[in-house]
Design an enzyme around this catalytic site. Structure first.
Site, PDB file in Angstrom:
ATOM      1  N   LYS A 106     -99.231  40.460 -65.473  1.00 46.92           N
ATOM      2  CA  LYS A 106     -99.316  39.246 -64.659  1.00 46.92           C
ATOM      3  C   LYS A 106     -98.543  38.078 -65.259  1.00 46.92           C
ATOM      4  O   LYS A 106     -97.923  37.305 -64.530  1.00 46.92           O
ATOM      5  CB  LYS A 106    -100.768  38.844 -64.428  1.00 46.92           C
ATOM      6  N   THR A 107     -98.574  37.926 -66.597  1.00 42.26           N
ATOM      7  CA  THR A 107     -97.850  36.816 -67.220  1.00 42.26           C
ATOM      8  C   THR A 107     -96.351  36.974 -67.000  1.00 42.26           C
ATOM      9  O   THR A 107     -95.637  35.996 -66.733  1.00 42.26           O
ATOM     10  CB  THR A 107     -98.163  36.742 -68.729  1.00 42.26           C
ATOM     11  N   ASP A 127    -102.946  30.156 -63.073  1.00 45.98           N
ATOM     12  CA  ASP A 127    -103.232  31.408 -63.769  1.00 45.98           C
ATOM     13  C   ASP A 127    -104.744  31.539 -63.971  1.00 45.98           C
ATOM     14  O   ASP A 127    -105.466  30.541 -63.971  1.00 45.98           O
ATOM     15  CB  ASP A 127    -102.508  31.412 -65.123  1.00 45.98           C
ATOM     16  N   GLU A 128    -105.233  32.774 -64.165  1.00 43.79           N
ATOM     17  CA  GLU A 128    -106.673  33.040 -64.383  1.00 43.79           C
ATOM     18  C   GLU A 128    -107.512  32.354 -63.309  1.00 43.79           C
ATOM     19  O   GLU A 128    -108.539  31.722 -63.595  1.00 43.79           O
ATOM     20  CB  GLU A 128    -107.103  32.575 -65.788  1.00 43.79           C
ATOM     21  N   GLN A 186    -112.437  40.533 -63.467  1.00 39.98           N
ATOM     22  CA  GLN A 186    -112.497  39.989 -64.819  1.00 39.98           C
ATOM     23  C   GLN A 186    -113.112  38.583 -64.843  1.00 39.98           C
ATOM     24  O   GLN A 186    -112.868  37.810 -65.762  1.00 39.98           O
ATOM     25  CB  GLN A 186    -111.097  39.968 -65.444  1.00 39.98           C
ATOM     26  N   ARG A 220    -109.330  46.733 -72.893  1.00 40.53           N
ATOM     27  CA  ARG A 220    -108.577  46.197 -74.043  1.00 40.53           C
ATOM     28  C   ARG A 220    -107.891  47.326 -74.806  1.00 40.53           C
ATOM     29  O   ARG A 220    -106.971  47.082 -75.587  1.00 40.53           O
ATOM     30  CB  ARG A 220    -109.502  45.456 -75.016  1.00 40.53           C
TER      31      ARG A 220
END
Length: 724
Positions: free
Chosen positions: A32-33, A219-220, A250, A596
């Site tokens: 995504k980044t 973002d987020e 998330q 993770r």
């Protein structure tokens, strides 16, 4: 033209889409980044959008700096950098320019946590309020909640009515706000609230900032709260483009205001909205990802999105079950040691847990294996303030040394100031004795101070007397000390739940010590703890990282151990009591933890009695939700029955099976029968209630209760037959 050849089809659409309103649902590890930064580069390079017209809002300085670095590499020219910042930094910038409209100077002060406490201390002094009655953390929450709900001090007084406690809180709130006005100071809540209020009050100021930023990126997005969302909508207006990136699966910060419904309902607020799902994961192997999908699929309040990966691997998720948390920690440590011997670097390994108190047994396991480690964003267990305080109280029972006395004589507060402490130290030096002996024998003060010291001495002498009694259990004495000293109440009043859990974990530590070393003393326990607390490994750059799952958000590791996966721990008991909503939040947290891992995921849990839960541990439902084709089960096996079994006067307990840490087939049944008295190396004496297929159901004394154990297990010895 920016190069998008390395992107997959969904990523390309997310970068190149021309829609005014875009919701990018980006699964874990889906890049995504990369997509977000390339989207901004595309606007500047390909569409000739001036960089200063572009805003990107993140929620940490680390994320903002990472985005800035990536864009600089793609567009190195001066003057081509968009505005990328946290939402609080953005509000500071806006207020510095336009707060004059609100009648405040541009050089206003931003209060940090210590500044806020300083104001509260002034208010407490003004109104004779006690921090034990009105803990700082609780008071700041009260102020924050009132501000967010737009409840003025005047309204707070009206709500308080005739309740003295609530009225005093309203007075402190009023003082806090008045002091802010005198200092021209805003706290973090105010930065957003004042910006929202300024935009509402002065439409021309809002219009100015809407013209400033034509392309807004967030973002987020799954982590924003309602006030932040209002601000974002104010900036977007009706003309600007709004591009949001996030993953509802998330959302793990609802406890601090995040609302998953904001991203779920985005398409209702911004029409027409296009949603692009990034569901190809580049981080984890297929079994890890499929296992995580199995778990998150049980949540009902979510957007359907099954991640997939082309990283096919035959390596399954490993679930390891241990007989107790000490065994769990030992297994984790020995597995890490073996991985390291085979060439795995320590820094490629992470241990994740639900709460900070859970690091205690893990740290001991790692230290025993001489494995270097670091607590990411935290403090080692035996170095935590409340743990040191509690151990200092224990030292008062044994050595009553000056360092221990200095640490805890005024904790919790007993009105013993520095001047009094210095007088005690000087008197002790003159008499050639310890400070404790001086206040006990000399009684050097008069009035309130001496009365307080007498009460303290009486309390310590009572503990010393109990410690000297035969058959006194150290952990029971420790429970008494924590209660009578006021430590537990102090942390309960301050709503310091993490510190309370650490104290309970320390009690568990003492209990385990007694089980493992039944003939040892309190002095030997303190000596053993000092060895763990004082050891300092030379870590250099290679060490295992321990952290909570919340701290691990946004990070990735080659190998991940998720520990203490027991119902009541993970998922957390408070969340479970909150019903389906709470369990769904915990399931999202588990999903974050599992994803993770890049190449290997270990899920660990332990049986035995938990002092935190005050019952026998059972495996987490999240392990059971993983399809068998993606996971392998190793270690001890636990089986929970639905109905409680009464343990012959030992209390109601959930029965469990406790096997050895082996995967071998069970040996032939030992010659045990119903009514036999037995001795277990860990649980002590017990009575066989029944036999079934080589397993003995045995009633042990509290806190262990009824357990089902392999009859031939070497830890079990027969004593005699009591019942027919």
């Amino acid at each position: 033209m920016i190069d998008i050849s390395a992107l997959n089809n969904d990523q390309k659409q997310a970068v190149m889409a021309e829609d005014k309103y875009l919701r990018i649902v980006a699964g874990a590890g889906s890049g995504k980044t990369r997509v977000l930064t390339m989207r901004i580069a595309h606007l500047i390079e390909d569409l000739d959008v001036p960089a200063y017209r572009i805003l990107a809002i993140t929620f940490t300085n680390k994320a903002a700096n990472e985005m800035k670095d990536r864009i600089r590499k793609m567009i190195p020219e001066e003057g081509s950098q968009p505005w990328i910042s946290t939402i609080h930094s953005l509000c500071v910038r806006i207020l510095r320019e336009d707060i004059l409209t609100m009648g405040w100077p541009r050089n206003f002060t931003v209060l940090d946590a210590e500044d806020q406490k300083s104001i509260l201390k002034e208010a407490y002094k003004e109104y004779s309020a006690d921090a034990s009655t009105y803990p700082f953390a609780a008071m700041l929450d009260y102020i924050s909640n009132n501000k967010t709900a737009e409840i003025s001090p005047e309204r707070a007084f009206a709500i308080a009515g005739r309740y003295a406690g609530e009225e005093k809180k309203a007075k402190i709130y009023e003082y806090y706000v008045r002091r802010q006005e005198q200092l021209y100071a805003l706290d973090f809540d105010d930065l957003i609230l004042w910006t929202v209020r300024m935009f509402r009050t002065f439409s021309e100021v809002q219009a100015k900032w809407q013209r400033r930023f034509r392309y807004i990126h967030v973002d987020e997005f799954q982590d924003i709260d309602k006030t932040q969302y209002i601000l974002i909508r104010q900036l977007a207006g009706t003309d600007n483009s709004l591009y949001v990136v996030g993953d509802p699966d998330q959302t793990i910060y609802t406890w601090r205001g995040a609302d998953v419904n904001i991203i779920l309902n985005y398409e209702n607020d911004f029409k027409p909205c296009r949603t692009i799902i990034l569901n190809e994961n580049y981080r984890s192997t297929s079994n890890i990802l499929n296992g995580a999908n199995c778990v998150i699929r049980n949540n009902r309040n979510r957007l359907e999105k099954d991640l997939f990966t082309n990283r096919v691997s035959t390596e399954k998720i490993t679930h390891h079950s241990s007989a107790g948390d000490t065994y769990e920690a030992a297994w984790v440590a020995s597995t890490i040691a073996e991985l390291h011997r085979k060439g795995k670097q320590y820094h490629d390994i992470a241990i994740l847990y639900r709460s900070n108190y859970l690091s205690r047994s893990l740290e001991k396991g790692l230290l025993d294996e001489r494995i270097p480690y670091v607590i990411y964003g935290g403090v080692r267990f035996y170095e935590r303030m409340e743990v040191k305080d509690a151990l200092s109280y224990l030292r008062m029972v044994t050595s009553s040394d000056d360092l221990a006395l200095r640490r805890i004589l005024n904790k919790p507060k007993r009105g013993i100031g520095n001047k009094t402490m210095d007088t005690i130290a000087a008197g002790a030096r003159e008499k050639g004795c310890t400070m404790y002996e001086y206040i006990r024998d000399e009684k050097p003060f008069s009035g309130r101070v001496q009365t307080t010291l007498n009460s303290f001495v009486d309390m310590v002498e009572r503990w010393k007397k109990r410690a000297a009694e035969e058959n006194t259990q150290i952990f029971r004495l420790f429970e008494q000390i924590i209660d009578e000293s006021g430590l537990r109440k102090m942390f309960e009043d301050d709503k310091e739940l993490d510190r309370i859990e650490n104290l309970k974990e320390l009690i568990d530590d003492v209990s385990e010590f007694e089980e493992n070393y039944p003939d040892s003393s309190l002095e030997e326990y303190l000596q053993l703890v000092s060895l763990y607390g004082d050891r300092d490994e030379t870590m250099e750059s290679d060490f295992v990282q321990l952290m909570t799952v919340h701290a691990a958000k946004g990070l990735e590791f080659d190998t991940v151990f998720v520990t203490d996966l027991n119902d009541g721990i993970f998922p957390n008991e408070r969340a479970m009591n909150d019903g389906p909503r709470g369990v769904e939040e915990e399931r999202r947290l588990a999903y974050v933890a599992f994803t993770r891992a890049k190449n290997k995921l270990y899920l660990c849990e332990a049986g035995g009695f938990s002092f935190i839960l005050q019952k026998v541990r059972t495996p987490s439902r999240f392990i059971e939700e993983i399809d068998d084709q993606y996971i392998e089960h190793k270690g001890a096996v636990f089986e929970q029955k639905k109905e409680p079994v009464f343990g012959f006067g030992f209390g109601w307990n959930e029965p469990s099976i406790d096997l050895s840490e082996t995967e071998d087939e069970p040996k032939a049944s030992a010659s045990l029968q119903k009514g036999d008295a037995v001795v277990h190396s860990k649980f002590g004496e017990g009575i066989v209630i029944s036999m079934d297929a080589g397993f003995a159901t045995i009633a042990f004394p509290y806190p262990y209760g009824v357990k089902k154990i392999l009859a031939s297990h070497p830890s079990l010895k027969k004593k005699s037959t009591l019942l027919n």
